[in-house]
Design an enzyme around this catalytic site. Structure first.
Site, PDB file in Angstrom:
ATOM      1  N   PRO A   1       0.776  -1.237   0.000  1.00 51.11           N
ATOM      2  CA  PRO A   1       0.000   0.000   0.000  1.00 51.11           C
ATOM      3  C   PRO A   1       0.813   1.295   0.000  1.00 51.11           C
ATOM      4  O   PRO A   1       0.244   2.370  -0.094  1.00 51.11           O
ATOM      5  CB  PRO A   1      -0.793  -0.109   1.294  1.00 51.11           C
ATOM      6  CG  PRO A   1       0.060  -0.944   2.184  1.00 51.11           C
ATOM      7  CD  PRO A   1       0.811  -1.887   1.314  1.00 51.11           C
TER       8      PRO A   1
ATOM      9  N   ASP B   1       2.433   1.406 -12.063  1.00 52.50           N
ATOM     10  CA  ASP B   1       1.426   2.460 -12.207  1.00 52.50           C
ATOM     11  C   ASP B   1       1.447   3.454 -11.049  1.00 52.50           C
ATOM     12  O   ASP B   1       2.335   3.433 -10.208  1.00 52.50           O
ATOM     13  CB  ASP B   1       0.036   1.892 -12.510  1.00 52.50           C
ATOM     14  CG  ASP B   1      -0.279   0.695 -11.661  1.00 52.50           C
ATOM     15  OD1 ASP B   1       0.150   0.716 -10.503  1.00 52.50           O
ATOM     16  OD2 ASP B   1      -0.924  -0.246 -12.149  1.00 52.50           O
TER      17      ASP B   1
ATOM     18  N   LYS C   1      -1.675   7.108 -14.485  1.00 55.92           N
ATOM     19  CA  LYS C   1      -2.235   8.400 -14.873  1.00 55.92           C
ATOM     20  C   LYS C   1      -1.148   9.471 -14.734  1.00 55.92           C
ATOM     21  O   LYS C   1      -0.350   9.425 -13.826  1.00 55.92           O
ATOM     22  CB  LYS C   1      -3.368   8.730 -13.902  1.00 55.92           C
ATOM     23  CG  LYS C   1      -4.523   9.445 -14.561  1.00 55.92           C
ATOM     24  CD  LYS C   1      -5.562   9.814 -13.527  1.00 55.92           C
ATOM     25  CE  LYS C   1      -6.733   8.855 -13.539  1.00 55.92           C
ATOM     26  NZ  LYS C   1      -7.740   9.159 -12.532  1.00 55.92           N
TER      27      LYS C   1
ATOM     28  N   GLY D   1      -0.128  -1.637  -7.219  1.00 54.07           N
ATOM     29  CA  GLY D   1      -0.335  -1.245  -5.828  1.00 54.07           C
ATOM     30  C   GLY D   1      -1.042  -2.342  -5.055  1.00 54.07           C
ATOM     31  O   GLY D   1      -1.855  -3.083  -5.618  1.00 54.07           O
ATOM     32  N   GLY D   2      -0.753  -2.481  -3.772  1.00 55.62           N
ATOM     33  CA  GLY D   2      -1.453  -3.447  -2.922  1.00 55.62           C
ATOM     34  C   GLY D   2      -1.209  -4.865  -3.370  1.00 55.62           C
ATOM     35  O   GLY D   2      -0.072  -5.288  -3.562  1.00 55.62           O
ATOM     36  N   ASP D   3      -2.298  -5.604  -3.567  1.00 54.88           N
ATOM     37  CA  ASP D   3      -2.224  -6.966  -4.083  1.00 54.88           C
ATOM     38  C   ASP D   3      -2.690  -6.937  -5.537  1.00 54.88           C
ATOM     39  O   ASP D   3      -3.656  -6.245  -5.858  1.00 54.88           O
ATOM     40  CB  ASP D   3      -3.140  -7.876  -3.254  1.00 54.88           C
ATOM     41  CG  ASP D   3      -3.117  -9.292  -3.775  1.00 54.88           C
ATOM     42  OD1 ASP D   3      -2.284 -10.079  -3.292  1.00 54.88           O
ATOM     43  OD2 ASP D   3      -3.901  -9.614  -4.704  1.00 54.88           O
TER      44      ASP D   3
ATOM     45  N   THR E   1      -2.432  -6.029   0.719  1.00 51.05           N
ATOM     46  CA  THR E   1      -3.473  -5.176   0.146  1.00 51.05           C
ATOM     47  C   THR E   1      -3.813  -3.988   1.049  1.00 51.05           C
ATOM     48  O   THR E   1      -3.789  -4.108   2.280  1.00 51.05           O
ATOM     49  CB  THR E   1      -4.757  -5.987  -0.163  1.00 51.05           C
ATOM     50  OG1 THR E   1      -5.743  -5.077  -0.653  1.00 51.05           O
ATOM     51  CG2 THR E   1      -5.312  -6.694   1.056  1.00 51.05           C
TER      52      THR E   1
ATOM     53  N   MET F   1     -11.800   2.397  -3.845  1.00 51.61           N
ATOM     54  CA  MET F   1     -12.213   3.253  -4.970  1.00 51.61           C
ATOM     55  C   MET F   1     -13.613   3.820  -4.745  1.00 51.61           C
ATOM     56  O   MET F   1     -14.393   3.964  -5.687  1.00 51.61           O
ATOM     57  CB  MET F   1     -12.185   2.451  -6.292  1.00 51.61           C
ATOM     58  CG  MET F   1     -10.804   1.988  -6.650  1.00 51.61           C
ATOM     59  SD  MET F   1     -10.753   1.177  -8.250  1.00 51.61           S
ATOM     60  CE  MET F   1     -11.378  -0.430  -7.854  1.00 51.61           C
TER      61      MET F   1
ATOM     62  N   GLY G   1      -2.988   5.699   3.348  1.00 53.79           N
ATOM     63  CA  GLY G   1      -2.579   4.828   4.450  1.00 53.79           C
ATOM     64  C   GLY G   1      -1.197   4.244   4.279  1.00 53.79           C
ATOM     65  O   GLY G   1      -0.752   3.993   3.161  1.00 53.79           O
TER      66      GLY G   1
HETATM   67  N1  SAH Z   1      -4.786  -3.678  -5.633  1.00 47.26           N
HETATM   68  C1  SAH Z   1      -4.931  -2.594  -4.707  1.00 47.26           C
HETATM   69  C2  SAH Z   1      -6.207  -1.850  -4.887  1.00 47.26           C
HETATM   70  C3  SAH Z   1      -6.341  -1.190  -6.226  1.00 47.26           C
HETATM   71  S1  SAH Z   1      -7.783  -0.246  -6.358  1.00 47.26           S
HETATM   72  C4  SAH Z   1      -4.773  -3.134  -3.286  1.00 47.26           C
HETATM   73  O1  SAH Z   1      -4.779  -4.344  -3.080  1.00 47.26           O
HETATM   74  O2  SAH Z   1      -4.613  -2.327  -2.388  1.00 47.26           O
HETATM   75  C5  SAH Z   1      -7.246   1.323  -5.819  1.00 47.26           C
HETATM   76  C6  SAH Z   1      -7.862   1.663  -4.503  1.00 47.26           C
HETATM   77  O3  SAH Z   1      -7.138   1.096  -3.441  1.00 47.26           O
HETATM   78  C7  SAH Z   1      -7.873   3.138  -4.184  1.00 47.26           C
HETATM   79  O4  SAH Z   1      -8.952   3.786  -4.810  1.00 47.26           O
HETATM   80  C8  SAH Z   1      -8.028   3.138  -2.692  1.00 47.26           C
HETATM   81  O5  SAH Z   1      -9.358   2.891  -2.317  1.00 47.26           O
HETATM   82  C9  SAH Z   1      -7.215   1.914  -2.316  1.00 47.26           C
HETATM   83  N2  SAH Z   1      -5.854   2.256  -1.874  1.00 47.26           N
HETATM   84  C10 SAH Z   1      -4.720   1.847  -2.426  1.00 47.26           C
HETATM   85  N3  SAH Z   1      -3.658   2.300  -1.730  1.00 47.26           N
HETATM   86  C11 SAH Z   1      -4.152   3.011  -0.707  1.00 47.26           C
HETATM   87  C12 SAH Z   1      -3.567   3.714   0.383  1.00 47.26           C
HETATM   88  N4  SAH Z   1      -2.243   3.779   0.543  1.00 47.26           N
HETATM   89  N5  SAH Z   1      -4.392   4.327   1.263  1.00 47.26           N
HETATM   90  C13 SAH Z   1      -5.729   4.272   1.120  1.00 47.26           C
HETATM   91  N6  SAH Z   1      -6.317   3.615   0.116  1.00 47.26           N
HETATM   92  C14 SAH Z   1      -5.557   2.984  -0.777  1.00 47.26           C
END
Ligand code: SAH
Length: 519
Positions: free
Chosen positions: A25, A48, A70, A101-103, A131, A184, A213
């Site tokens: 994250p 990205d 973007k 980002g995340g998972d 995630t 999102m 976060g």
């Molecule tokens: N694959 C990602 C999510 C992608 S969708 C995951 O597993 O985290 C993108 C959404 O993830 C954003 O719109 C937001 O809601 C959330 N997100 C990703 N990083 C974040 C962060 N650092 N803090 C808060 N929300 C986050």
């Protein structure tokens, strides 16, 4: 390896492989070991917008970077185009790290990318990531389950497919009695909250917005379902952010653990040359800081080095006293490498009429590795003091050979020249700075927005490297923590606001930063 892959793909031409990976994250310490391994080993990295500068700064030099996120004022690269880029790179035989980002499989359209690879027979691996759905609440002090409050959690997208309305099964969600996590969902926040209330959820149900976060800029807003979207206006929510609904939100105050980290909320840019950067960065991260390690600053030897050859060759011929002056450990290492490459026998260099000076204990220790014990070392680690120390010891008209970086400190010269000594400056290496374009843009943007709290400098050359690598930065806005007077003077020349550590050590820098963080 190549032939193995050829076998696996079963195709005529050897294909590369794609690692579809989650980068977590934001906090770089949440990267998995596997993702870090492929950041080091992949040929090309496709990433990205959600990948933080802190994470990008860990990618070693020499990789190809492809940004598919973007850009301000532009649209995202379309998914179809991203798929084509993945195929193109893999088919060119490269090892591709697709960093998300995340998972990668949590709302990241990772599945579509895998489908496309599978259809073309390109080998791939998935590297799960931490995630945001789980990590962002954790960093806000919110456990997503709790025996008394929630026995399940549900991750929901608040984003609609292009041109369609969002379809959220409010009735079902309202009955679950679990924690609801919307990703999102910021644009649709009002609709989501109203939908849940209409489906029968108590309007006083605790709800929260958690922004950016796990990064130094993380913020949280805790409210109720009925008030969340109004409160969010005052709060001026920025993305990325998640919406959390459920009783567990009330625990955030009690479990707010990040605030106890002394450097939490600080983003610090470190500029030590890559070779020795990680100790300072590591210490700062332990204390809670987000650290961007400016990776561009590396040293490059001046080679071929004819000046060095000529000067060393003439040492034997001159009978007057001569001094070899070293001003950094890397200078010592480069010197030894170069005299070996010049096939210069040390017996012709370290003669009885040759004296040696070192600027500080680090440089002196490095010299000792080669069996040379410095004759002179100033009390304070700075170029002017070194010049004075030599001037105090050297016989009149001695020849002083400065073995150091190109564009070394000017302050070394006046004391030597005033004493009537003959100075010869021999550049052994230079500091090179070339920053990958998107990282440069990200850092410059963060600096403009006041998101870089401190920049650390450990030598005058890192100051110059920083300025060279980031020409778009207003240096007068930089709060710099410098390791000594000489470094500070260089930072002052660019109008930076400076602080100097008591001693020339990583620990002392850290202490100074802790002191500043308390203000
Ligand atoms: N694959 C990602 C999510 C992608 S969708 C995951 O597993 O985290 C993108 C959404 O993830 C954003 O719109 C937001 O809601 C959330 N997100 C990703 N990083 C974040 C962060 N650092 N803090 C808060 N929300 C986050």
């Amino acid at each position: 390896m190549e032939s193995q892959q050829k076998k696996k793909t079963g195709k005529g031409s050897p294909s590369g492989k794609v690692w579809l990976a989650g980068a977590g994250p934001g906090d770089a310490s949440l990267l998995t070991l596997k993702v870090k391994k492929w950041m080091d080993e992949a040929d090309v990295i496709i990433y990205d917008a959600l990948i933080s500068a802190e994470i990008l700064s860990l990618i070693p030099d020499g990789k190809e970077w492809i940004y598919v996120g973007k850009r301000s004022g532009h649209h995202c690269v379309r998914q179809e185009e991203i798929n084509q880029i993945l195929l193109r790179e893999a088919k060119a035989g490269k090892n591709v790290l697709r960093l998300k980002g995340g998972d990668p499989f949590v709302f990241g359209r990772g599945a579509e990318e895998v489908e496309c690879l599978a259809a073309e027979g390109i080998p791939f691996e998935i590297i799960p990531g931490v995630t945001s759905a789980l990590a962002v609440p954790a960093y806000a002090g919110i456990p997503i389950t709790h025996r008394d409050f929630a026995s399940s959690f549900h991750v929901i997208t608040g984003h609609a497919k292009e041109g369609k309305k969002i379809e959220i099964p409010y009735d079902a969600l309202a009955k679950l009695n679990g924690t609801l996590i919307f990703l999102m969902g910021i644009t649709a926040m009002e609709e989501i909250c109203r939908g849940l209330i209409q489906a029968g959820m108590d309007e006083n149900t605790p709800a929260a917005v958690l922004e950016k976060g796990t990064t130094a800029r993380q913020r949280r807003l805790v409210s109720t379902l009925a008030r969340l979207w109004e409160d969010a206006k005052t709060f001026q929510v920025q993305t990325p952010a998640i919406i959390l609904v459920g009783k567990v939100c009330t625990l955030s105050e009690k479990f707010d653990w990040v605030k106890n980290l002394p450097l939490w909320g600080k983003q610090i840019l470190t500029t030590r040359p890559r070779q020795n950067s990680s100790r300072l960065a590591g210490r700062l991260r332990e204390l809670g800081a987000q650290v961007i390690e400016l990776p561009s600053i590396t040293t490059k030897p001046v080679w071929p080095n004819e000046v060095l050859g000529t000067i060393l060759g003439s040492i034997r011929e001159q009978e007057s006293e001569q001094w070899l002056v070293f001003t950094s450990p890397i200078g010592v290492q480069t010197f030894w490498k170069q005299i070996r490459m010049l096939k210069m026998d040390v017996r012709n260099v370290f003669l009885p009429h040759v004296k040696v000076a070192a600027i500080g204990s680090g440089t002196a220790k490095e010299l000792e590795q080669f069996g040379v014990f410095a004759d002179v070392m100033p009390r304070t680690f700075c170029a002017a003091a070194l010049g004075e120390a030599i001037a105090g010891e050297a016989a009149p008209k001695s020849r002083i050979v400065l073995l150091r970086a190109k564009q070394g400190s000017e302050e070394l010269l006046p004391p030597l020249k005033n004493a009537g000594l003959k100075v010869e400056d021999v550049p052994l290496y230079e500091t090179v700075c070339k920053l990958q374009e998107t990282l440069k843009e990200t850092i410059e943007k963060q600096q403009r927005q006041g998101e870089i709290d401190l920049v650390t400098f450990t030598s005058a050359s890192t100051v110059r490297g920083f300025v060279q690598a980031l020409p778009g930065i207003d240096t007068t806005k930089i709060r710099a923590v410098c390791i000594g007077e000489q470094t500070a003077n260089e930072a002052k020349r660019y109008g930076m606001q400076i602080q100097i550590s008591e001693e020339a050590s990583v620990e002392s820098m850290v202490l100074k930063i802790l002191e500043l963080a308390e203000d």
